[in-house]
Design a protein around this motif. Structure first.
Motif, PDB file in Angstrom:
ATOM      1  N   SER A  62      27.875   2.641   0.080  1.00 24.88           N
ATOM      2  CA  SER A  62      26.910   1.675  -0.062  1.00 24.88           C
ATOM      3  C   SER A  62      26.328   1.709  -1.413  1.00 24.88           C
ATOM      4  CB  SER A  62      25.786   1.862   0.964  1.00 24.88           C
ATOM      5  OG  SER A  62      25.260   3.115   0.753  1.00 24.88           O
ATOM      6  N   GLU A  88      18.467  -3.290   1.700  1.00 23.26           N
ATOM      7  CA  GLU A  88      18.955  -2.280   2.569  1.00 23.26           C
ATOM      8  C   GLU A  88      18.981  -0.833   2.010  1.00 23.26           C
ATOM      9  OE1 GLU A  88      20.559  -5.077   2.055  1.00 23.26           O
ATOM     10  OE2 GLU A  88      22.712  -4.737   1.528  1.00 23.26           O
ATOM     11  N   ASP A  89      18.520  -0.661   0.471  1.00 18.30           N
ATOM     12  CA  ASP A  89      18.246   0.609  -0.027  1.00 18.30           C
ATOM     13  C   ASP A  89      16.869   1.058   0.406  1.00 18.30           C
ATOM     14  OD1 ASP A  89      19.940  -0.781  -2.847  1.00 18.30           O
ATOM     15  OD2 ASP A  89      20.839   0.664  -1.452  1.00 18.30           O
TER      16      ASP A  89
END
Length: 125
Positions: A62, A88-89
């Protein structure tokens, strides 16, 4: 041994942050170093590591191509450069050291000896 992680903050998607991990009571060449994110419901998940033996670096799928791990033995410091951040981090990030296996293809996330407190990374859209 004490580890202090810092550098987290709030950024917009596409932005960058640089996390730092400063150690006291140890020297980097004694340990492999890892960065983790605290995922709700899953615990700490490895993001990146660098091996003490040969300097090999691992990145989770990711973050590969966006994050870079580096160290400076003289400063007892490790960094995680985070570029092109995504929503999403968002998580709390920790650094850790230990005698664990780290290669380009594998990060053995068991066997951390020392952990930092977390630093919050928040990415907004």
């Amino acid at each position: 041994v004490q580890l202090q992680a810092s550098g987290g903050g709030s950024v917009q998607a596409g932005g960058s942050l640089r996390l730092s991990c400063v150690a006291s009571g140890m020297t980097w060449h004694e340990y492999s170093i890892g960065w983790f994110r605290q995922v709700p419901g899953k615990g700490r998940v490895g993001v990146s590591c660098v091996a003490v033996r040969d300097g090999a670096k691992y990145y989770s799928e990711s973050v590969r191509g966006r994050f870079t791990i580096s160290t400076n033995d003289a400063k007892n410091t490790a960094w995680l450069q985070m570029n092109n951040l995504k929503v999403e981090d968002t998580d709390v990030y920790h650094c850790a050291v230990g005698d664990f296996y780290c290669s380009e293809n594998y990060f053995d996330q068991v066997g951390m000896d020392h952990w930092s407190k977390g630093t919050q990374v928040t990415v907004s859209s």
